[in-house]
Write a protein that holds these residues in place. Structure first.
Motif, PDB file in Angstrom:
ATOM      1  N   PRO A 224       0.267  -4.141 -11.668  1.00  0.00           N
ATOM      2  CA  PRO A 224      -0.853  -3.323 -12.498  1.00  0.00           C
ATOM      3  C   PRO A 224      -1.409  -4.144 -13.292  1.00  0.00           C
ATOM      4  CG  PRO A 224       1.540  -2.340 -12.430  1.00  0.00           C
ATOM      5  CD  PRO A 224       1.524  -3.611 -11.967  1.00  0.00           C
TER       6      PRO A 224
ATOM      7  N   ILE B 212       1.655  11.007   0.258  1.00  0.00           N
ATOM      8  CA  ILE B 212       1.210   9.689  -0.115  1.00  0.00           C
ATOM      9  C   ILE B 212      -0.208   9.382   0.249  1.00  0.00           C
ATOM     10  CG2 ILE B 212       1.575   7.163   0.580  1.00  0.00           C
ATOM     11  CD1 ILE B 212       4.470   7.835   0.805  1.00  0.00           C
TER      12      ILE B 212
ATOM     13  N   SER C  73       7.894  -4.169  -5.629  1.00  0.00           N
ATOM     14  CA  SER C  73       7.138  -3.710  -4.560  1.00  0.00           C
ATOM     15  C   SER C  73       6.413  -5.203  -4.199  1.00  0.00           C
ATOM     16  CB  SER C  73       6.334  -2.511  -4.634  1.00  0.00           C
ATOM     17  OG  SER C  73       5.348  -2.717  -5.527  1.00  0.00           O
TER      18      SER C  73
ATOM     19  N   SER D   4       0.891  -1.141  -0.058  1.00  0.00           N
ATOM     20  CA  SER D   4      -0.146   0.060   0.125  1.00  0.00           C
ATOM     21  C   SER D   4       0.789   1.242   0.106  1.00  0.00           C
ATOM     22  CB  SER D   4      -1.057   0.016   1.197  1.00  0.00           C
ATOM     23  OG  SER D   4      -0.352   0.014   2.608  1.00  0.00           O
TER      24      SER D   4
ATOM     25  N   ARG E  64      -6.230   4.461  -0.420  1.00  0.00           N
ATOM     26  CA  ARG E  64      -5.094   4.803   0.493  1.00  0.00           C
ATOM     27  C   ARG E  64      -5.611   5.452   1.561  1.00  0.00           C
ATOM     28  NH1 ARG E  64      -0.896   4.424  -3.629  1.00  0.00           N
ATOM     29  NH2 ARG E  64       0.611   5.129  -2.294  1.00  0.00           N
TER      30      ARG E  64
ATOM     31  N   ASP F  55      -3.026  10.891  -5.776  1.00  0.00           N
ATOM     32  CA  ASP F  55      -2.113  11.491  -6.979  1.00  0.00           C
ATOM     33  C   ASP F  55      -2.734  12.734  -7.146  1.00  0.00           C
ATOM     34  OD1 ASP F  55      -0.374   9.437  -6.641  1.00  0.00           O
ATOM     35  OD2 ASP F  55      -1.528   8.166  -8.281  1.00  0.00           O
TER      36      ASP F  55
ATOM     37  N   PHE G  93       4.182   1.482  -1.669  1.00  0.00           N
ATOM     38  CA  PHE G  93       4.809   1.725  -2.811  1.00  0.00           C
ATOM     39  C   PHE G  93       3.819   1.957  -3.955  1.00  0.00           C
ATOM     40  CE2 PHE G  93       7.310  -0.568  -0.083  1.00  0.00           C
ATOM     41  CZ  PHE G  93       8.607   0.163   0.137  1.00  0.00           C
ATOM     42  N   ASN G  94       4.446   2.398  -4.996  1.00  0.00           N
ATOM     43  CA  ASN G  94       3.517   2.353  -6.285  1.00  0.00           C
ATOM     44  C   ASN G  94       3.532   0.925  -6.676  1.00  0.00           C
ATOM     45  OD1 ASN G  94       3.091   4.834  -6.381  1.00  0.00           O
ATOM     46  ND2 ASN G  94       5.261   5.252  -7.241  1.00  0.00           N
ATOM     47  N   ALA G  95       2.508   0.399  -7.281  1.00  0.00           N
ATOM     48  CA  ALA G  95       2.334  -0.841  -7.676  1.00  0.00           C
ATOM     49  C   ALA G  95       3.298  -1.335  -8.688  1.00  0.00           C
ATOM     50  CB  ALA G  95       0.810  -1.247  -8.137  1.00  0.00           C
TER      51      ALA G  95
END
Lengths: 539, 299, 313
Positions: free
Chosen positions: B242, C37, B160, B152, C277, C41, B154-156
């Motif tokens: 992704p 975060i 990660s 959750s 998130r 975005d 990190f970017n997918a």
């Protein structure tokens, strides 16, 4: 002639096809009369335990009786069906085992385990069962049965547990008691008490006893008749005195000659230079204070000793006496809590590992269990040159001396390329001795080094140890619980009890004229001390 | 008796290759690995090719597409298409790559890190307490939740996901290695090596670590299997790799919304995933039985 | 006894503290600004600043931690960014399905797995043993969502016997509640049964090799009683240990199962929170699950003293 309680005729038990021989036991015939104790004696793998289990119908599934019969008061137990066999177990035949700790269910109260026998075979009510359990506990001389009946096995000592086992076995008054090495796991003083108890019970009730053991001292102590087994066959049977004093079969003669005598041979005191000096050595386990849980054991308490070059000092004692702790401190496998260990004036008790390492070659140790003393993944050669190479000897040179060492300990030099699993226990112990010698130590510690070996192999390894001690002028520290072995190999003897040295003197003097009460107790407890086996040869 | 002259290692190898579980599981694993390696040669198309007119078609659907030169070429959707008209068959075949990469990477990384920490904890007593408390803490967080927590942040992406699955595996390896080291260091042959003056690093490499190899191989196969499942779960939940990347979990996630009408999007990748994990577990079981039955219980 | 309990409870404090620190640091030590975060975005500057203000991110790290943990202890888990509700209220409204699913699964599992494993051990090497072990390997390899969809496909779509997805509160009728939980708990139980049956078999097998089993047989005890009175009683500690460890798998499984069957429980909340998130919610849920897991294992540790007289104080 009275009808025997047990009459085994031509018993043969087959081994699975991948075994090292066709039959575990072959053509076994023996009888046990009422009120008689018959000892079946033999070295490991002789098939003595298989014989006992076959009679009880307790053989592992892989082993099948293929011929013969085992008549229990005339009824063949080998042919009995499961229900009948269950009815016979406990009521007409009962069994006690080697390990009293593991033979009792750890999560059930001991009273419950005695009462279980009554529950299975009688219609007694719970209160009757309890009363009977207390009664039998009294008979086997357990203290305070009313209280102990609600104890769990782990709360009892080893001897008490074996008494519980005997109580379970005898509560229904069986005609036959099978005892499979019942005292092997016990200390010598406890062993003496249990042997007395078995004899007392058997005399009072006229029970026939089939007693399995490997210990000739025990045989001498308890047997009416003796059956000697080797490789699954009976080689000789007769009365106790016939077999022990005047053995006929060559194998029995060899065994009798191998049993070390309780009489130490005359030895002249060794006056060589001091090899090692230990002063005030103590080892404490557990922590006190903030982070400890308060349980502190003083495993060794103010032990002072020295060994001269060419001399053997024995340390004897029962389990928990601290004898092995002393050995491990001196080999610096553990760090002593206090005291000094001096090798030619070098103090090694407190040296940190890095500075200790150069001195390690001077003290080498041989352990008890030959099966765990060699790394199973490495060839014998690699094990033998490990230490010399560590101390800077070139590999070729180390290998060359490994070859001659192998011959010195009575093995072929070709064996260096082989792996430990290809050797027997006795051979492995020889290899361990060769490994210890490879760095030319000043002090050799033998920590129960012959205790796991069969008596014939034990005699040979003892001889080897004594030989190399003389040849290399070694100072040897010999740790053992076996007084017979100690009598034969040690120049001087120390007796330890609960971490403390209680007696110290020349071996002959300690045996003839012990000063300490505990030493006297130990010597009196040694089974068969008055019997001279075979020719009574000394090492 | 002929086997007695072989070294213990050779004897073990012989036993391994005679174990039916190892043979069946191993063969299937090999097939899946080859499937991943030679994915382009197995009658597949570009797994990311979208075709809006061919959405949600059943298995066996035939149609034509234009290639780069504008010629009409016949194509078959062997296992149907997804909601974007992508070929499920090709996506499943290519999906094997991601699953295997994740599985093997997680096993390799967690075993390397776990072994180092485990040996330190097992051999150096003063560090043991601290290390094991940290491991207990890590193990107190259920593995999937821990993985979810890590992804959750990190970017997918592949990296990660691998990190997220590795973190909860490490303490398990540490425990295994530590328990072996603790028991082996008490062995007389290790004590004999200490009195032989063998230095600690060499002592560990020579006498202690070889005993961890067999249990770690076994543990490693089980880690591969569980990592593949966790990756599929994360992707399925939409928080893993992704969605455009073909992975089994993503294909299934794609099929969720239309599951009641087009169950093949979920059932086929599910079947392949289950078969893959099953064959790895069979291999692991067989290895455990032959390599080291004693350590089997510790896990 | 009391002192043993006390010591065991004290021993869980550092573990929970570590978990808390770990979860706290996870967000703070991530590369990049936590506020950015969290905001996601598409957030603008003011939103980021607002979040930073709310979390006290300008305070020193240690202060932040103690404020956070202090609030947690008082039951204040913060406010969800996504749901705009107190996280504690959110959790309270979502706990019933999760609790229902877990309990049903555990009951289902233990009643099936322990007898299965015991039987397999007793009949070691037989076709029954092989069958059970085969099922165990299979069950351990089938991911819970694959089983879930396979069950839905078979029982709900093909046969039409059971509702496809969704949840009914127990207060609205036990029948409907059970009906809707049947497939999810069955799906979740498979892996669990596989795991516990296998470990039960191993434990019982080990006990059956012990000397006291031979003693019981030498007494003339029947095989059934040898198994029940001596073997199972001794195997209880390892079996209970395994059930405790399995709770970790259960918690992971709950997250997935709730997603497959759209049960509005804590597991689904976790996934929704991750997708949104929603960090206060993520942190609170993970901390809660870990706390429950540690608590269960504490209870299991304590149960040892009842099962095995050798473990005391």
């Amino acid at each position: 002639m009275v009808e025997p309680v047990l009459d085994v005729r031509g018993l043969t038990v087959a081994l699975p096809s991948d075994g090292d021989r066709a039959n575990a036991v072959e053509d076994i015939s023996l009888t046990v009369a009422p009120g008689e104790i018959v000892c079946v004696v033999g070295e490991s793998g002789s098939g003595k335990s298989v014989t006992a289990s076959a009679v009880m119908g307790l053989l592992p599934a892989a082993l099948k009786p293929v011929a013969g019969e085992a008549l229990l008061e005339g009824e063949n137990t080998l042919a009995a069906n499961k229900t009948r066999l269950r009815a016979l177990r406990g009521t007409r035949m009962a069994m006690i085992f080697q390990e009293p700790m593991t033979a009792l269910n750890p999560v059930a109260r001991v009273g419950e385990q005695i009462a279980e026998m009554l529950e299975i075979h009688t219609g007694m009510s719970a209160s009757e069962r309890r009363a009977r359990a207390i009664e039998i506990m009294q008979m086997v001389h357990l203290p305070d049965p009313e209280k102990m009946i609600d104890a769990y096995p782990h709360q009892l000592s080893g001897g008490q547990r074996q008494r519980i086992m005997i109580a379970i076995a005898l509560v229904l008054d069986p005609a036959l008691l099978i005892a499979d090495e019942p005292t092997t796991a016990l200390d010598v003083t406890t062993q003496a008490q249990i042997l007395t108890l078995i004899k007392e019970m058997q005399e009072r009730r006229g029970t026939g006893v089939l007693f399995i053991t490997h210990d000739f001292g025990v045989v001498a102590e308890i047997a009416d008749r003796v059956v000697v087994m080797q490789h699954g066959k009976i080689v000789e049977q007769g009365t106790r005195d016939e077999v022990l004093m005047r053995p006929q079969a060559p194998y029995t003669q060899m065994l009798m000659a191998s049993v070390p005598s309780m009489t130490p041979p005359a030895r002249t005191p060794v006056v060589g230079a001091r090899a090692i000096d230990v002063t005030g050595l103590s080892k404490q386990y557990g922590k006190t204070g903030l982070f400890g849980d308060g349980r502190v054991v003083l495993a060794a308490d103010d032990v002072t000793l020295h060994v001269n070059k060419g001399e053997t000092l024995g340390i004897v004692g029962e389990s928990g006496s601290g004898k092995s702790t002393v050995a491990r401190c001196i080999a610096r496998l553990i760090a002593p809590t206090a005291g000094s260990i001096s090798l030619h004036g070098t103090e090694i008790a407190t040296l940190p590992e890095a500075r200790l390492r150069p001195h390690r070659r001077k003290v080498q140790i041989v352990f008890q269990d030959p099966y765990r003393s060699l790394n199973p993944r490495r060839t014998i050669g690699l094990s033998l040159i490990e230490a010399p190479v560590n101390f800077g000897i070139p590999k070729d040179q180390a290998l060359a001396s490994a070859r001659s060492l192998m011959e010195l300990v009575g093995l072929s030099a070709d064996a260096l390329d082989r792996y430990p699993h290809q050797f027997s226990g006795g051979q492995r112990q020889r290899i361990c001795i060769a490994r210890a010698l490879a760095v030319e130590p000043d002090v050799l510690i033998a920590d129960e080094a012959v205790s796991a070996l069969d008596v014939s192999v034990q005699a040979q390894v003892l001889e080897l140890l004594d030989d190399i001690r003389a040849r290399y002028n070694l100072a040897m520290l010999f740790i053992t619980h076996d007084l017979r072995v100690a009598a034969q190999i040690c120049d001087r003897l120390m007796v330890m009890q609960k971490g403390v040295v209680v007696e110290h003197g020349p071996t002959g003097q300690v045996f003839r004229d012990p000063a300490n009460e505990y030493t006297k107790l130990l010597l009196e407890a040694a089974p068969g001390r008055d019997v001279t086996f075979g020719a009574g040869r000394a090492v | 008796m002929a086997t007695a002259t072989l070294s213990p290692g050779r004897q073990t190898l012989r036993r391994i290759f005679r174990n039916p579980s190892v043979l069946i599981g191993g063969t299937l694993v090999l097939v899946i690995v080859l499937m991943g390696l030679f994915a382009p040669l197995l009658g597949t198309r570009d797994p990311s090719d979208i075709s809006p007119k061919d959405r949600n078609k059943p298995p066996g659907y035939e149609t034509t597409v234009r290639d780069y030169d504008g010629n009409k070429v016949p194509v078959v959707y062997r296992l149907g298409s997804d909601t974007l008209g992508r070929d499920v068959y090709s996506r499943i075949i290519y999906g094997a790559r991601i699953s295997l990469i994740v599985g093997i990477a997680v096993a390799a990384i967690s075993i390397s890190i776990g072994t180092v920490i485990g040996v330190i904890a097992g051999y150096f007593r003063w560090l043991d307490g601290i290390i094991m408390r940290i491991m207990d803490g890590l193990m107190a967080i259920p593995a999937i939740l821990l993985a979810i927590a890590v992804v959750s942040l990190f970017n997918a992406g592949l990296a990660s996901v691998i990190i997220a699955i590795t973190v909860p595996e490490v303490p398990r390896v540490v425990r295994l290695v530590r328990s072996i080291v603790l028991s082996i260091r008490e062995e007389p042959y290790v004590e004999a090596a200490i009195t032989a003056g063998t230095r600690t690093p060499l002592l560990l490499v020579r006498h202690v670590l070889p005993n961890t190899i067999a249990p770690l191989i076994v543990q490693g196969t089980f880690i591969v299997a569980s990592a593949i499942i966790v990756e599929a779960i994360l992707s399925f939940l939409g928080i893993g790799i992704p969605p455009e990347v073909p992975t089994w979990g993503n294909i299934m996630a794609e099929g969720r919304s239309v599951f009641q009408i087009f169950p093949h999007n979920i059932l086929y990748p599910g079947l392949v995933l289950a078969l893959t994990v099953l064959s790895i577990n069979m291999l692991g079981d067989g290895l455990r039985d032959t390599l080291d039955p004693r350590f089997a219980k510790r896990v | 006894m009391v002192s043993y309990l006390l010591r065991r409870i004290l021993a869980t404090i550092p573990v929970m503290l570590f978990v808390a620190v770990f979860i706290f640091l996870l967000l703070r030590l991530t590369p990049g600004d936590p506020a950015t975060i969290i905001a996601g975005d598409f957030a603008n500057e003011t939103q980021v600043a607002e979040i930073r203000e709310k979390l006290g991110l300008d305070e020193p790290m240690v202060t932040q931690f103690f404020v956070w943990i202090g609030n947690m202890v008082q039951g204040d888990f913060g406010e969800s960014f996504f749901y705009k509700k107190q996280v504690s209220d959110l959790i309270a409204s979502r706990i019933e399905p999760t609790l229902s699913l877990s309990l049903l699964t555990i009951v289902l599992t233990v009643t099936i797995a322990v007898p299965m494993g015991t039987l397999a051990a007793y009949k070691q090497g037989s076709w029954l043993d092989r069958g059970i072990m085969g099922f165990s390997v299979l069950g351990f390899s089938l991911p819970v969502f694959v089983i879930g969809y396979a069950l839905i496909y078979l029982f709900s779509i093909k046969l039409g016997w059971l509702p496809v997805q969704g949840y009914q509160r127990i207060s609205d009728g036990v029948g409907g509640w059970l009906l809707r939980l049947l497939l999810p708990s069955l799906a979740l139980a498979v892996i669990f049964v596989a795991f516990i049956a296998r470990m039960t078999r191993t434990s019982v097998l080990e006990v059956l090799g012990e000397d006291y089993i031979r003693t019981a047989r030498a007494k003339g005890q029947t095989e059934t009683r040898v198994l029940l009175r001596h073997a199972l009683r001794n195997a209880a500690v390892p079996i209970v240990t395994v059930i405790g460890l399995a709770f970790a798998i259960l918690i992971g499984g709950v997250v997935v199962t709730e997603s497959v069957f759209t049960l509005p429980g804590l597991g689904l909340l976790t996934v929704e929170a991750v997708l949104a998130r929603d960090f206060p919610t993520i942190q609170a849920v993970i901390l809660l699950f870990s706390f429950i897991y540690v608590l269960i294992n504490l209870m299991i540790d304590v149960s040892y003293t009842l099962l095995d007289p050798r473990i005391r104080y």
